[in-house]
Scaffold this motif. Structure first.
Motif, PDB file in Angstrom:
ATOM      1  N   MET A  36       0.798  -1.223   0.000  1.00 51.87           N
ATOM      2  CA  MET A  36       0.000   0.000   0.000  1.00 51.87           C
ATOM      3  C   MET A  36       0.836   1.282   0.000  1.00 51.87           C
ATOM      4  N   SER A  37       2.103   1.198   0.382  1.00 51.61           N
ATOM      5  CA  SER A  37       2.940   2.406   0.423  1.00 51.61           C
ATOM      6  C   SER A  37       2.977   3.095  -0.935  1.00 51.61           C
ATOM      7  N   GLY A  38       3.226   2.323  -1.977  1.00 56.73           N
ATOM      8  CA  GLY A  38       3.290   2.896  -3.322  1.00 56.73           C
ATOM      9  C   GLY A  38       1.953   3.447  -3.781  1.00 56.73           C
ATOM     10  N   ILE A  39       0.878   2.767  -3.450  1.00 59.72           N
ATOM     11  CA  ILE A  39      -0.455   3.212  -3.848  1.00 59.72           C
ATOM     12  C   ILE A  39      -0.806   4.509  -3.123  1.00 59.72           C
ATOM     13  N   VAL A  85       0.224  -2.774   4.769  1.00 65.48           N
ATOM     14  CA  VAL A  85       0.365  -1.368   5.138  1.00 65.48           C
ATOM     15  C   VAL A  85       1.503  -1.294   6.141  1.00 65.48           C
ATOM     16  N   ASP A  86       2.498  -0.479   5.832  1.00 68.56           N
ATOM     17  CA  ASP A  86       3.665  -0.369   6.705  1.00 68.56           C
ATOM     18  C   ASP A  86       3.274   0.108   8.084  1.00 68.56           C
ATOM     19  N   GLY A  87       3.973  -0.408   9.049  1.00 66.64           N
ATOM     20  CA  GLY A  87       3.829   0.078  10.416  1.00 66.64           C
ATOM     21  C   GLY A  87       4.729   1.296  10.600  1.00 66.64           C
ATOM     22  N   VAL A  88       4.994   1.619  11.822  1.00 64.89           N
ATOM     23  CA  VAL A  88       5.836   2.769  12.120  1.00 64.89           C
ATOM     24  C   VAL A  88       7.265   2.459  11.690  1.00 64.89           C
ATOM     25  N   ILE A 133       0.908  12.618   7.175  1.00 63.87           N
ATOM     26  CA  ILE A 133       0.864  11.160   7.187  1.00 63.87           C
ATOM     27  C   ILE A 133       2.129  10.558   7.797  1.00 63.87           C
ATOM     28  N   THR A 134       2.975  11.397   8.366  1.00 66.78           N
ATOM     29  CA  THR A 134       4.171  10.918   9.053  1.00 66.78           C
ATOM     30  C   THR A 134       3.783  10.393  10.426  1.00 66.78           C
ATOM     31  N   THR A 137       2.558  12.320  14.172  1.00 64.20           N
ATOM     32  CA  THR A 137       2.028  13.662  13.984  1.00 64.20           C
ATOM     33  C   THR A 137       0.609  13.677  14.562  1.00 64.20           C
ATOM     34  N   PRO A 138       0.076  14.832  14.910  1.00 66.18           N
ATOM     35  CA  PRO A 138      -1.244  14.887  15.556  1.00 66.18           C
ATOM     36  C   PRO A 138      -2.337  14.128  14.813  1.00 66.18           C
ATOM     37  N   ASN A 139      -2.355  14.136  13.464  1.00 62.40           N
ATOM     38  CA  ASN A 139      -3.401  13.452  12.724  1.00 62.40           C
ATOM     39  C   ASN A 139      -3.322  11.940  12.881  1.00 62.40           C
ATOM     40  N   THR A 140      -2.137  11.401  13.211  1.00 63.92           N
ATOM     41  CA  THR A 140      -2.017   9.968  13.343  1.00 63.92           C
ATOM     42  C   THR A 140      -2.284   9.504  14.763  1.00 63.92           C
ATOM     43  N   LEU A 141      -2.411  10.437  15.691  1.00 61.20           N
ATOM     44  CA  LEU A 141      -2.620  10.072  17.079  1.00 61.20           C
ATOM     45  C   LEU A 141      -4.093   9.935  17.440  1.00 61.20           C
ATOM     46  N   SER A 142      -4.986  10.390  16.581  1.00 58.63           N
ATOM     47  CA  SER A 142      -6.417  10.341  16.913  1.00 58.63           C
ATOM     48  C   SER A 142      -7.036   9.016  16.541  1.00 58.63           C
TER      49      SER A 142
END
Length: 142
Positions: A36-39, A85-88, A133-134, A137-142
């Motif tokens: 999914m990374s490439g997509i 889908v890659d993890g952290v 999408i890093t 970051t705040p958007n990934t913590l919710s």
């Protein structure tokens, strides 16, 4: 990231891997595995060099779904459909990605300033910020 020389090894071992086929001769497949990374990257950054290009998060998600559905309808896997889908990422890679993304944003700002000086009209809609999408970051913590 990827495995160095893996594709070369794989294509030498399985030469039909690179065989060109037409819509009329698509073979039957048991499995479909997607990285999914490439997509995600291609759907969220389709045209970074165009300062007039804008895309919303909703459009990115819709494009991802369309892309996956298109691949699924072409391949028609019989048994397995797997999306990886890659993890952290490791901390060093996160820092490298973040630095690259910030440099890209800085270059985009420079292009916008250059276009403004040339008298071009710049869209008022905010550009998609790929830093959101890093990991961590705040958007990934919710």
């Amino acid at each position: 990231m990827g495995v160095p020389k893996f594709y070369r090894w794989l294509s030498e071992r399985y030469p039909c891997l690179s065989e060109v086929i037409t819509d009329a001769q698509i073979p039957e497949f048991d499995n479909l595995y997607l990285d999914m990374s490439g997509i995600i990257h291609n759907c969220s950054h389709p045209n970074d060099d165009d300062i007039h290009f804008r895309i919303s998060e909703e459009q990115i998600i819709n494009d991802i779904f369309k892309y996956i559905e298109n691949l699924f309808n072409i391949i028609k896997p019989q048994k397995v459909f797997f999306m990886a889908v890659d993890g952290v990422a490791p901390r060093a890679k996160m820092n490298q990605q973040r630095a690259r993304r910030f440099m890209s944003a800085k270059n985009a700002d420079a292009l916008i300033e250059k276009a403004k000086r040339a008298g071009e009209r710049i869209p008022t809609v905010k550009r998609f910020d790929s830093n959101c999408i890093t990991p961590a970051t705040p958007n990934t913590l919710s």
